[in-house]
Each structure stands twice: as structure tokens, then as C-alpha cells.
Design a protein around this motif. Sequence first.
Motif, PDB file in Angstrom:
ATOM      1  N   ALA A  28      -3.732  12.920   9.029  1.00  0.00           N
ATOM      2  CA  ALA A  28      -3.624  11.469   9.013  1.00  0.00           C
ATOM      3  C   ALA A  28      -3.221  11.001   7.619  1.00  0.00           C
ATOM      4  N   TYR A  64       0.667   5.521   1.005  1.00  0.00           N
ATOM      5  CA  TYR A  64      -0.076   6.554   1.697  1.00  0.00           C
ATOM      6  C   TYR A  64       0.549   7.916   1.430  1.00  0.00           C
ATOM      7  N   LEU A 101       5.971   6.228  10.176  1.00  0.00           N
ATOM      8  CA  LEU A 101       4.877   5.453  10.749  1.00  0.00           C
ATOM      9  C   LEU A 101       5.369   4.100  11.256  1.00  0.00           C
ATOM     10  N   TRP A 129      -8.794   6.293   8.707  1.00  0.00           N
ATOM     11  CA  TRP A 129      -7.930   6.593   9.851  1.00  0.00           C
ATOM     12  C   TRP A 129      -8.601   7.618  10.760  1.00  0.00           C
ATOM     13  N   GLY A 130      -8.271   7.546  12.046  1.00  0.00           N
ATOM     14  CA  GLY A 130      -8.634   8.617  12.942  1.00  0.00           C
ATOM     15  C   GLY A 130      -7.722   9.809  12.700  1.00  0.00           C
ATOM     16  N   GLN A 131      -8.011  10.914  13.337  1.00  0.00           N
ATOM     17  CA  GLN A 131      -7.216  12.125  13.153  1.00  0.00           C
ATOM     18  C   GLN A 131      -5.875  12.036  13.883  1.00  0.00           C
ATOM     19  N   SER A 182       0.846  -1.194   0.000  1.00  0.00           N
ATOM     20  CA  SER A 182       0.000   0.000   0.000  1.00  0.00           C
ATOM     21  C   SER A 182       0.878   1.240   0.000  1.00  0.00           C
ATOM     22  N   TYR A 219      -3.537   0.395  -2.993  1.00  0.00           N
ATOM     23  CA  TYR A 219      -3.544  -0.810  -2.176  1.00  0.00           C
ATOM     24  C   TYR A 219      -3.376  -2.028  -3.072  1.00  0.00           C
ATOM     25  N   GLN A 234       3.329   7.519  15.240  1.00  0.00           N
ATOM     26  CA  GLN A 234       4.292   8.322  14.490  1.00  0.00           C
ATOM     27  C   GLN A 234       4.979   9.290  15.455  1.00  0.00           C
ATOM     28  N   PHE A 273       6.047  -0.700   7.641  1.00  0.00           N
ATOM     29  CA  PHE A 273       6.041   0.537   6.871  1.00  0.00           C
ATOM     30  C   PHE A 273       7.438   0.875   6.370  1.00  0.00           C
ATOM     31  N   ILE A 279      -1.478   2.518  14.864  1.00  0.00           N
ATOM     32  CA  ILE A 279      -0.229   2.931  14.216  1.00  0.00           C
ATOM     33  C   ILE A 279       0.226   4.209  14.923  1.00  0.00           C
ATOM     34  N   LEU A 333      -8.396  -1.594   8.769  1.00  0.00           N
ATOM     35  CA  LEU A 333      -7.482  -2.266   7.852  1.00  0.00           C
ATOM     36  C   LEU A 333      -8.190  -3.366   7.083  1.00  0.00           C
ATOM     37  N   TYR A 384       4.408   7.188   2.212  1.00  0.00           N
ATOM     38  CA  TYR A 384       4.851   5.988   2.905  1.00  0.00           C
ATOM     39  C   TYR A 384       4.331   4.750   2.183  1.00  0.00           C
ATOM     40  N   LEU A 424       2.448  -6.056   9.804  1.00  0.00           N
ATOM     41  CA  LEU A 424       2.488  -4.972   8.830  1.00  0.00           C
ATOM     42  C   LEU A 424       3.779  -4.202   9.045  1.00  0.00           C
ATOM     43  N   ALA A 463      -4.473  -2.953   4.166  1.00  0.00           N
ATOM     44  CA  ALA A 463      -4.499  -1.569   3.682  1.00  0.00           C
ATOM     45  C   ALA A 463      -5.447  -0.741   4.546  1.00  0.00           C
ATOM     46  N   GLY A 464      -5.000   0.420   4.939  1.00  0.00           N
ATOM     47  CA  GLY A 464      -5.785   1.257   5.846  1.00  0.00           C
ATOM     48  C   GLY A 464      -6.571   2.330   5.120  1.00  0.00           C
ATOM     49  N   GLY A 465      -7.850   2.064   4.880  1.00  0.00           N
ATOM     50  CA  GLY A 465      -8.665   3.005   4.119  1.00  0.00           C
ATOM     51  C   GLY A 465      -9.254   4.129   4.949  1.00  0.00           C
ATOM     52  N   TYR A 488      -9.914  -5.718   9.900  1.00  0.00           N
ATOM     53  CA  TYR A 488      -9.098  -5.619  11.092  1.00  0.00           C
ATOM     54  C   TYR A 488      -9.139  -4.159  11.561  1.00  0.00           C
ATOM     55  N   LEU A 533      -4.848   6.739   2.108  1.00  0.00           N
ATOM     56  CA  LEU A 533      -4.529   5.599   1.250  1.00  0.00           C
ATOM     57  C   LEU A 533      -4.628   6.009  -0.219  1.00  0.00           C
ATOM     58  N   TRP A 542       3.634   0.428  12.731  1.00  0.00           N
ATOM     59  CA  TRP A 542       2.469  -0.393  13.079  1.00  0.00           C
ATOM     60  C   TRP A 542       2.673  -0.964  14.478  1.00  0.00           C
ATOM     61  N   PHE A 552      -2.457   6.806  15.941  1.00  0.00           N
ATOM     62  CA  PHE A 552      -3.596   6.730  15.035  1.00  0.00           C
ATOM     63  C   PHE A 552      -4.280   5.376  15.190  1.00  0.00           C
TER      64      PHE A 552
END
Lengths: 110, 119
Positions: A45, A38, B46, B109-111, A36, A51, B40, A101, B38, B99, A89, A99, B105-107, B34, A48, B48, B95
Amino acid sequence: QSALTQPASVSGSPGQSITISCTGTSSDVGGYNYVSWYQQHPGKAPKLMIYDVSNRPSGVSNRFSGSKSDNTASLTISGLQAEDEADYYCSSYASSTTLVFGGGTKLTVL
Amino acid sequence: QVQLQESGPGLVKPSETLSLTCAVSGYSIRGGYYWGWIRQPPGKGLEWIGSIYHSGSTYYNPSLKSRVTISVDTSKNQFSLKLSSVTAADTAVYFCARLRYSGYAGGYWGQGTLVTVSS
């Protein structure tokens, strides 16, 4: 589990194309078609962009494309625009349902 | 519209336990995804931390596994993170994300929420 390797920075002029590489191992990038990409703007945040190596989520510009060869994945941005300036990323699914990164690449639009 | 919102203390003392919750709205946490954490560190990349499925199955970053616990509360449609024995190196924006079941893949996300470890 080591981070994937990305160049620290890349740059390009508006309208040009750039490619960001993401190198891993046969236990992550090379072993699965689950890479993926980003985009992250400062203070935001991650978003994406790609993917499963080359698929674009709904709403993402077709100027963004992804590919993979062996242990290296790539993100190409064509027709570079000022709004593309951000950190990028890569990530990859890895063995044992983990996972990993990449370290991130700062894209500068000149 | 799927939304995730992190909550928890912004300041944690060294050696104590960091606790965060991610509230999910617009989608049932029992769905086929899932749910992950994550982080940072300031100015860095980033990392995980781990993931959980609604069944309770968990998967953790090997480098953090001994200190991490992720749990899910399906009745409240939320999941949580606990990170024990924190040090300054755990200072980061945390964050939560949804997933994809296949490939992570993370479509959504929180702020993100900044957690500082300091006495």
C-alpha cells in the motif's frame, strides 16, 4: 479532473539528491496547500511521506522534503539510499472536495 | 494502532456491481477524518474513487460519480463501496484509507484487495 503530471522516471546514485516534480493547475496544486506525497513499494500500500506540501508524518526520515511554487510541487530526497527505490505519487486536494493523483514516478537507485 | 481491512469478492462479472467493505479498527469512524476508496489498475497509477464522512456526506470522482455509491455504518465501524456496471477497465487493486479532514492526506491505508472483472 485531470491527473497531475509527474515524470515517468528519475534515477540517482546512493548519497545523491533527487527531485520529483508534480504539476497541476490553479484548481488543485496551485489553489491549495494540500499536496501530499506517497511512496509505494511493489505489492504494498502507499505510504504517506509528505502532507500539506512540506510536513513530514512522524517516523518519516528528514531526508524527505516537499515544496511548492505556483502550480508545481516538488519532492526532494537527499542522501539517496537503496531502500528509497520505489514508485512515488503526488496528490492534491482539488475543488469541490475532490482528490487528484499524479501518474507516478519510478525512482531507481543506481 | 489504526488498521483498515478491505473485504469482498475478488471476481465480478461484467455489467454487475462490485461491492467492497472496509473494516476500521483502533479508531472510531466517528472521528474527525474522511474515509476514502482509491484504486490502482495493474501496473498503473492511483485513482481516487470517493470519500465519506461519518455524517454521511459523500464526495465522488466526477469520472465515476454516476456508478459509485459509498456508505458508512458507524455501528460496525466500517464503510463500503459499490461500483455498478463494471467492465474490464475496473479491474484493479482497491484500497481503503483514512484521509485527513483538511487536505485529504492518507495516513493509514488498508493492504488492498484485487478485484478482477471477468466472465
